[in-house]
Design a protein around this motif. Structure first.
Motif, mmCIF file in Angstrom:
data_model
loop_
_atom_site.group_PDB
_atom_site.id
_atom_site.type_symbol
_atom_site.label_atom_id
_atom_site.label_comp_id
_atom_site.label_asym_id
_atom_site.label_seq_id
_atom_site.Cartn_x
_atom_site.Cartn_y
_atom_site.Cartn_z
ATOM 1 N N GLY A 58 0.744 -1.138 -0.122
ATOM 2 C CA GLY A 58 0.076 -0.009 0.079
ATOM 3 C C GLY A 58 0.696 1.145 0.020
ATOM 4 O O GLY A 58 0.375 2.227 -0.604
ATOM 5 N N THR A 59 2.064 1.173 0.584
ATOM 6 C CA THR A 59 2.871 2.381 0.613
ATOM 7 C C THR A 59 3.431 2.541 -0.932
ATOM 8 O O THR A 59 3.410 3.765 -1.191
ATOM 9 C CB THR A 59 3.990 1.964 1.398
ATOM 10 O OG1 THR A 59 3.619 1.695 2.930
ATOM 11 C CG2 THR A 59 4.987 3.489 1.661
ATOM 12 N N ASP A 162 -6.500 7.373 0.064
ATOM 13 C CA ASP A 162 -5.729 6.126 0.623
ATOM 14 C C ASP A 162 -6.687 5.301 1.271
ATOM 15 O O ASP A 162 -7.369 5.648 2.478
ATOM 16 C CB ASP A 162 -4.791 6.686 1.685
ATOM 17 C CG ASP A 162 -4.238 5.801 2.343
ATOM 18 O OD1 ASP A 162 -4.471 4.496 2.259
ATOM 19 O OD2 ASP A 162 -3.181 6.175 3.183
ATOM 20 N N ALA A 164 -6.492 2.243 2.018
ATOM 21 C CA ALA A 164 -5.744 1.011 2.552
ATOM 22 C C ALA A 164 -6.669 0.341 3.616
ATOM 23 O O ALA A 164 -6.780 -0.796 3.846
ATOM 24 C CB ALA A 164 -4.354 1.467 3.367
ATOM 25 N N GLN A 165 -7.336 1.198 4.423
ATOM 26 C CA GLN A 165 -8.147 0.708 5.545
ATOM 27 C C GLN A 165 -9.696 0.731 4.905
ATOM 28 O O GLN A 165 -10.357 0.083 5.565
ATOM 29 C CB GLN A 165 -7.895 1.480 6.721
ATOM 30 C CG GLN A 165 -6.809 1.533 7.279
ATOM 31 C CD GLN A 165 -6.542 2.455 8.606
ATOM 32 O OE1 GLN A 165 -7.472 2.656 9.255
ATOM 33 N NE2 GLN A 165 -5.278 2.700 9.137
ATOM 34 N N SER A 191 -4.090 -1.251 0.438
ATOM 35 C CA SER A 191 -3.007 -2.181 0.854
ATOM 36 C C SER A 191 -3.666 -3.413 1.257
ATOM 37 O O SER A 191 -5.023 -3.655 1.725
ATOM 38 C CB SER A 191 -2.574 -1.738 2.183
ATOM 39 O OG SER A 191 -1.798 -2.617 2.848
ATOM 40 N N LYS A 196 -5.427 -5.782 7.124
ATOM 41 C CA LYS A 196 -6.566 -4.900 6.294
ATOM 42 C C LYS A 196 -7.402 -5.585 6.039
ATOM 43 O O LYS A 196 -7.778 -6.837 6.108
ATOM 44 C CB LYS A 196 -5.625 -4.319 4.906
ATOM 45 C CG LYS A 196 -4.340 -3.659 5.246
ATOM 46 C CD LYS A 196 -4.476 -2.273 5.774
ATOM 47 C CE LYS A 196 -2.968 -1.877 6.111
ATOM 48 N NZ LYS A 196 -2.804 -0.498 6.493
HETATM 49 C C1 LIG Z 1 -1.502 0.050 5.993
HETATM 50 C C2 LIG Z 1 -1.610 1.532 5.466
HETATM 51 C C3 LIG Z 1 -0.836 2.129 4.347
HETATM 52 C C4 LIG Z 1 0.325 1.186 4.025
HETATM 53 O O1 LIG Z 1 0.058 -0.099 3.381
HETATM 54 P P1 LIG Z 1 1.247 -1.208 3.530
HETATM 55 O O2 LIG Z 1 0.639 -2.316 2.676
HETATM 56 O O3 LIG Z 1 1.381 -1.510 4.834
HETATM 57 O O4 LIG Z 1 2.514 -0.698 2.815
HETATM 58 C C5 LIG Z 1 -0.993 3.423 4.036
HETATM 59 N N1 LIG Z 1 -2.001 3.857 4.342
HETATM 60 C C6 LIG Z 1 -2.928 3.690 5.440
HETATM 61 C C7 LIG Z 1 -3.810 4.737 6.247
HETATM 62 C C8 LIG Z 1 -2.688 2.356 6.191
HETATM 63 O O5 LIG Z 1 -3.691 2.091 6.725
#
Ligand SMILES: *Cc1c(COP(=O)(O)O)cnc(C)c1O
Length: 359
Positions: A58-59, A162, A164-165, A191, A196
């Motif tokens: 996710g990064t 973003d 990711a969550q 991510s 997640k």
């Molecule tokens: C987990 C997360 C990321 C990064 O994801 P990774 O796969 O761990 O690199 C970025 N932004 C948020 C808000 C996250 O919770």
């Protein structure tokens, strides 16, 4: 009791996941095998976007988005101060300057009023060029995109979601049209870190966009800036692919994901019914759906409350104890305690209870 029970999920899906992994071991296309494309199509269909480009985590997904927008030294990128570190880190990694924004007390997400204030402040100071906003769907709840998109348009800024969550969450507008997390802004990212809402069994990520132009750039940046010929490199990129085995696992998990979201919502409702008179419980605004990446409560007395849960065998975790503007690495940016009163208060009061679809 576990905070997130990945083993229960694996036991539920074991025969299907094992078969998918065995298929990959048998065909041997470990990098960019057929499951990667199959997953990208399935994710595009689920979220309702034209293009999905999977990547290593996710990064990297956020970094790839910033590369598409040519974010560089001298640029200001706005993001919430109450988030996971990666949101701010990628801005600094691209040599731009993160400009932090306070949170909304009810949703924990970026506050649109404070966002506009921060944008105007950067414009008035005249040192940095405002370029983009990264909004975060914190704990699973989509950010206030109707208002954030209007601000992005007003100041001609690119908007990155973003998610990711937030993957699995949605916003339904007054006309009844639902948009899923991953479909907001110019580019969205997620991510597949195991914890997640949709996680794989290692690292993984994805980028979502409706733009053909951005999609082509993302596919190039993900593989060393390749041109139409793999060994003709037309730009500087990264090595950030999703492993075929992880794509295979995600295909089975995505099939089960809608039912898992129902289970997460049931767990959240049960928590709300039992706990609303004890703590400040998370509220989902009308029209919004959360993917409940975390179930996060507020208490003035969090240390004692967490100790009491621990004594009963119930794990709790603090997401997040430190805002971005209070991180040691950002001491040089000149922020002070009190700059973001809502986010700072959240850091002192939040704690999260176990949340997963097999609770
Ligand atoms: C987990 C997360 C990321 C990064 O994801 P990774 O796969 O761990 O690199 C970025 N932004 C948020 C808000 C996250 O919770």
């Amino acid at each position: 009791m576990q905070f997130i029970d990945l083993q229960a999920q694996y036991q539920h899906l074991k025969s299907k996941i094992d078969k998918r992994i065995a298929d990959v071991l048998n065909h041997g296309k470990y990098i960019m095998g057929p499951e990667v494309q199959e997953l990208e199509q399935a994710l595009a269909d689920y979220v309702g976007v034209k293009h999905v480009i999977t990547c290593a985590n996710g990064t990297d997904a956020l970094t790839l988005a910033l590369m598409v927008f040519d974010i560089k030294k001298g640029d200001a990128v706005f993001c919430p101060t109450f988030t996971f570190f990666a949101t701010a880190e990628v801005i600094s990694f691209s040599n731009a300057t993160p400009v932090f924004v306070d949170s909304n007390e009810q949703t924990f997400n970026i506050c649109p009023e404070n966002l506009e204030k921060q944008i105007q402040k950067v414009i008035n100071e005249g040192k940095l060029k405002p370029k983009a906003i990264i909004a975060v769907d914190l704990f699973g709840l989509p950010a206030n995109y109707p208002e954030i998109e209007a601000i992005a348009k007003k100041y001609d800024l690119k908007l990155i979601e973003d998610a990711a969550q937030g993957f699995g969450g949605s916003i339904t507008d007054s006309q009844g049209i639902a948009k899923k997390a991953g479909s907001f802004g110019d580019i969205a990212t997620t991510s597949f870190f195991p914890a997640k809402p949709l996680g794989c069994y290692g690292d993984g990520g994805a980028v979502f966009t409706n733009s053909d132009e951005y999609a082509e750039l993302l596919r190039s940046y993900r593989v060393h800036g390749k041109g139409s010929d793999k060994y003709d490199n037309v730009r500087i990129g990264m090595n950030s692919r999703l492993d075929t085995i992880q794509a295979a696992i995600l295909l089975e998990k995505l099939t089960e994901f809608p039912q898992e979201l129902i289970n997460r919502n049931k767990a959240a409702t049960n928590y709300e019914n039992e706990l609303a008179n004890l703590y400040k419980t998370p509220k989902v605004p009308t029209g919004y759906e959360s993917s409940w990446a975390q179930y996060t409560l507020l208490s003035d007395n969090r240390e004692q409350v967490m100790a009491e849960y621990k004594a009963q065998g119930i794990p709790t975790v603090i997401y997040y104890a430190t805002c971005m503007h209070q991180q040691s690495v950002y001491a040089g940016l000149g922020y002070q305690e009190g700059d973001f009163p809502v986010a700072e208060k959240l850091c002192k009061q939040v704690f999260s209870l176990p949340m997963h679809p097999y609770l």
